[in-house]
Design a protein around this motif. Structure first.
Motif, PDB file in Angstrom:
ATOM      1  N   ARG A  36     -62.334  -8.967 -41.646  1.00 19.88           N
ATOM      2  CA  ARG A  36     -62.298  -8.498 -39.752  1.00 19.88           C
ATOM      3  C   ARG A  36     -61.827  -9.744 -38.992  1.00 19.88           C
ATOM      4  NH1 ARG A  36     -65.581  -3.410 -37.716  1.00 19.88           N
ATOM      5  NH2 ARG A  36     -64.527  -1.612 -38.738  1.00 19.88           N
ATOM      6  N   ALA A  37     -62.814 -11.083 -40.006  1.00 20.50           N
ATOM      7  CA  ALA A  37     -62.969 -12.041 -39.200  1.00 20.50           C
ATOM      8  C   ALA A  37     -62.059 -12.618 -39.578  1.00 20.50           C
ATOM      9  CB  ALA A  37     -64.409 -12.979 -39.737  1.00 20.50           C
ATOM     10  N   VAL A  38     -61.097 -12.972 -39.855  1.00 17.99           N
ATOM     11  CA  VAL A  38     -59.644 -13.229 -40.852  1.00 17.99           C
ATOM     12  C   VAL A  38     -58.884 -12.700 -40.610  1.00 17.99           C
ATOM     13  CG1 VAL A  38     -58.277 -13.925 -43.077  1.00 17.99           C
ATOM     14  CG2 VAL A  38     -60.483 -13.924 -43.766  1.00 17.99           C
ATOM     15  N   SER A  39     -58.435 -11.850 -40.180  1.00 20.68           N
ATOM     16  CA  SER A  39     -57.509 -11.107 -39.225  1.00 20.68           C
ATOM     17  C   SER A  39     -57.244 -11.362 -37.747  1.00 20.68           C
ATOM     18  CB  SER A  39     -57.625  -9.251 -39.447  1.00 20.68           C
ATOM     19  OG  SER A  39     -56.854  -8.494 -38.741  1.00 20.68           O
ATOM     20  N   LEU A  40     -58.468 -11.850 -37.720  1.00 15.99           N
ATOM     21  CA  LEU A  40     -58.704 -11.926 -35.899  1.00 15.99           C
ATOM     22  C   LEU A  40     -58.656 -13.323 -36.399  1.00 15.99           C
ATOM     23  CD1 LEU A  40     -61.923  -9.325 -34.917  1.00 15.99           C
ATOM     24  CD2 LEU A  40     -59.655  -9.365 -34.556  1.00 15.99           C
ATOM     25  N   PHE A  41     -58.395 -14.430 -36.783  1.00 17.01           N
ATOM     26  CA  PHE A  41     -58.424 -15.418 -36.934  1.00 17.01           C
ATOM     27  C   PHE A  41     -56.273 -16.100 -36.637  1.00 17.01           C
ATOM     28  CE2 PHE A  41     -62.895 -17.224 -37.877  1.00 17.01           C
ATOM     29  CZ  PHE A  41     -62.705 -18.555 -36.858  1.00 17.01           C
ATOM     30  N   GLU A  42     -56.361 -14.785 -37.544  1.00 17.68           N
ATOM     31  CA  GLU A  42     -54.635 -14.864 -37.659  1.00 17.68           C
ATOM     32  C   GLU A  42     -53.985 -14.154 -36.308  1.00 17.68           C
ATOM     33  OE1 GLU A  42     -52.408 -15.784 -40.464  1.00 17.68           O
ATOM     34  OE2 GLU A  42     -54.396 -15.720 -41.770  1.00 17.68           O
ATOM     35  N   ARG A  43     -54.573 -13.020 -35.719  1.00 24.78           N
ATOM     36  CA  ARG A  43     -53.956 -13.097 -34.287  1.00 24.78           C
ATOM     37  C   ARG A  43     -54.121 -14.169 -33.175  1.00 24.78           C
ATOM     38  NH1 ARG A  43     -56.629  -7.327 -33.569  1.00 24.78           N
ATOM     39  NH2 ARG A  43     -56.265  -6.276 -35.303  1.00 24.78           N
ATOM     40  N   ALA A  44     -55.235 -15.292 -33.464  1.00 26.28           N
ATOM     41  CA  ALA A  44     -55.128 -15.947 -32.304  1.00 26.28           C
ATOM     42  C   ALA A  44     -54.908 -17.086 -33.243  1.00 26.28           C
ATOM     43  CB  ALA A  44     -56.600 -16.327 -32.416  1.00 26.28           C
ATOM     44  N   VAL A  45     -54.504 -17.213 -33.684  1.00 27.09           N
ATOM     45  CA  VAL A  45     -52.855 -18.664 -34.375  1.00 27.09           C
ATOM     46  C   VAL A  45     -51.877 -17.449 -33.505  1.00 27.09           C
ATOM     47  CG1 VAL A  45     -54.794 -19.821 -35.451  1.00 27.09           C
ATOM     48  CG2 VAL A  45     -53.293 -18.025 -36.878  1.00 27.09           C
ATOM     49  N   ALA A  46     -51.946 -16.448 -33.943  1.00 28.99           N
ATOM     50  CA  ALA A  46     -50.581 -16.313 -34.086  1.00 28.99           C
ATOM     51  C   ALA A  46     -49.750 -16.151 -32.442  1.00 28.99           C
ATOM     52  CB  ALA A  46     -50.032 -15.059 -34.454  1.00 28.99           C
ATOM     53  N   VAL A  47     -51.103 -15.872 -31.449  1.00 30.06           N
ATOM     54  CA  VAL A  47     -51.002 -16.187 -29.888  1.00 30.06           C
ATOM     55  C   VAL A  47     -50.307 -17.074 -29.472  1.00 30.06           C
ATOM     56  CG1 VAL A  47     -51.257 -13.713 -29.770  1.00 30.06           C
ATOM     57  CG2 VAL A  47     -52.873 -15.086 -29.655  1.00 30.06           C
ATOM     58  N   GLU A  48     -50.916 -18.672 -30.264  1.00 31.80           N
ATOM     59  CA  GLU A  48     -51.081 -19.109 -29.412  1.00 31.80           C
ATOM     60  C   GLU A  48     -50.902 -20.649 -30.961  1.00 31.80           C
ATOM     61  OE1 GLU A  48     -54.127 -20.994 -26.386  1.00 31.80           O
ATOM     62  OE2 GLU A  48     -53.961 -18.798 -26.149  1.00 31.80           O
ATOM     63  N   GLU A  49     -50.046 -20.700 -31.311  1.00 31.85           N
ATOM     64  CA  GLU A  49     -49.865 -21.395 -32.592  1.00 31.85           C
ATOM     65  C   GLU A  49     -50.345 -23.131 -32.003  1.00 31.85           C
ATOM     66  OE1 GLU A  49     -46.458 -21.089 -35.021  1.00 31.85           O
ATOM     67  OE2 GLU A  49     -45.123 -21.347 -33.131  1.00 31.85           O
ATOM     68  N   GLY A  50     -49.647 -23.666 -30.949  1.00 36.92           N
ATOM     69  CA  GLY A  50     -50.163 -24.838 -30.774  1.00 36.92           C
ATOM     70  C   GLY A  50     -51.345 -24.934 -30.390  1.00 36.92           C
ATOM     71  N   ASN A  51     -52.299 -24.442 -30.259  1.00 37.91           N
ATOM     72  CA  ASN A  51     -53.551 -24.328 -29.827  1.00 37.91           C
ATOM     73  C   ASN A  51     -54.110 -25.133 -31.450  1.00 37.91           C
ATOM     74  OD1 ASN A  51     -55.956 -24.493 -29.020  1.00 37.91           O
ATOM     75  ND2 ASN A  51     -55.841 -22.927 -27.419  1.00 37.91           N
ATOM     76  N   SER A  52     -54.879 -27.075 -31.495  1.00 37.39           N
ATOM     77  CA  SER A  52     -55.077 -26.786 -32.444  1.00 37.39           C
ATOM     78  C   SER A  52     -57.028 -26.848 -32.552  1.00 37.39           C
ATOM     79  CB  SER A  52     -54.923 -28.729 -32.833  1.00 37.39           C
ATOM     80  OG  SER A  52     -55.829 -29.054 -30.735  1.00 37.39           O
ATOM     81  N   ASP A  53     -57.414 -26.258 -31.432  1.00 36.86           N
ATOM     82  CA  ASP A  53     -58.967 -26.174 -31.622  1.00 36.86           C
ATOM     83  C   ASP A  53     -59.127 -24.988 -32.048  1.00 36.86           C
ATOM     84  OD1 ASP A  53     -59.504 -28.283 -30.010  1.00 36.86           O
ATOM     85  OD2 ASP A  53     -59.183 -27.133 -28.032  1.00 36.86           O
ATOM     86  N   LEU A  54     -58.052 -23.968 -32.016  1.00 33.63           N
ATOM     87  CA  LEU A  54     -58.153 -22.456 -32.526  1.00 33.63           C
ATOM     88  C   LEU A  54     -58.191 -22.943 -34.513  1.00 33.63           C
ATOM     89  CD1 LEU A  54     -55.791 -20.138 -30.681  1.00 33.63           C
ATOM     90  CD2 LEU A  54     -58.279 -20.382 -30.674  1.00 33.63           C
ATOM     91  N   TRP A  55     -56.827 -23.708 -34.671  1.00 29.74           N
ATOM     92  CA  TRP A  55     -56.485 -24.252 -35.931  1.00 29.74           C
ATOM     93  C   TRP A  55     -58.417 -24.529 -36.693  1.00 29.74           C
ATOM     94  CZ3 TRP A  55     -53.354 -21.939 -38.699  1.00 29.74           C
ATOM     95  CH2 TRP A  55     -52.076 -21.260 -38.632  1.00 29.74           C
ATOM     96  N   ARG A  56     -58.659 -25.717 -36.253  1.00 32.08           N
ATOM     97  CA  ARG A  56     -59.851 -26.477 -36.238  1.00 32.08           C
ATOM     98  C   ARG A  56     -60.861 -25.310 -36.810  1.00 32.08           C
ATOM     99  NH1 ARG A  56     -58.047 -30.236 -33.205  1.00 32.08           N
ATOM    100  NH2 ARG A  56     -59.255 -29.978 -31.329  1.00 32.08           N
ATOM    101  N   ALA A  57     -61.125 -24.201 -36.031  1.00 31.32           N
ATOM    102  CA  ALA A  57     -61.649 -23.240 -35.515  1.00 31.32           C
ATOM    103  C   ALA A  57     -61.447 -22.413 -36.950  1.00 31.32           C
ATOM    104  CB  ALA A  57     -61.757 -22.383 -34.230  1.00 31.32           C
ATOM    105  N   TYR A  58     -60.818 -22.169 -37.416  1.00 37.10           N
ATOM    106  CA  TYR A  58     -60.062 -21.298 -38.655  1.00 37.10           C
ATOM    107  C   TYR A  58     -60.500 -22.430 -39.493  1.00 37.10           C
ATOM    108  CZ  TYR A  58     -57.659 -17.859 -40.872  1.00 37.10           C
ATOM    109  OH  TYR A  58     -57.027 -16.853 -41.649  1.00 37.10           O
TER     110      TYR A  58
END
Length: 140
Positions: A36-58
């Motif tokens: 579920r966490a992976v799925s939510l990370f995928e949704r997060a980076v899908a809506v803001e793919e340019g957000n490097s903080d999200l990618w680092r958290a993932y």
């Protein structure tokens, strides 16, 4: 279950739900719901793919869950690089469409130029300094 409902509402109410997805993923991780966490990370980076903080958290999540240097972490990092390139290209195209000129970003590891001291944007009476003097001051 209550936390999931609140996060779901937060995601639905937000114009930029990536932060809500990120928080929700953290809750799922703490509950041991890795998929579920992976799925939510995928949704997060899908809506803001340019957000490097999200990618680092993932990527950090992948390291915690699967181990340092795991294939999942490598895949996330590679996807981040591609997303950042895509976003930069889109911003450059948008600027070009608006008739704006963007200064080129410095190459990774290179020293940015001190163009603010000369030419455009320099304040009247600004003292021009020798480049070595600027370097010396920056070290102190």
């Amino acid at each position: 279950e209550i936390a999931r409902k609140y996060f779901e509402r937060a995601v639905q109410a937000s114009a930029k739900p990536a932060a809500s997805y990120l928080g929700w993923a953290g809750v799922e991780e703490s509950l041991g719901a890795t998929s579920r966490a992976v799925s939510l990370f995928e949704r997060a980076v899908a809506v803001e793919e340019g957000n490097s903080d999200l990618w680092r958290a993932y990527a950090a999540f992948c390291t915690r869950v699967y181990g340092e240097g795991c294939q999942q972490e490598i895949d996330v990092y590679q996807r981040q690089v591609v997303a950042e390139i895509r976003c930069r290209a889109a911003r450059a195209q948008e600027a070009q469409n608006l008739g704006l000129e963007l200064e080129a970003s410095p190459e990774p590891g290179s020293r940015p130029k001190q163009n603010w001291r000369k030419g455009r944007g320099a304040s009247p009476g600004a003292k021009e300094e020798d480049e070595n003097e600027v370097d010396f001051k920056a070290k102190w």
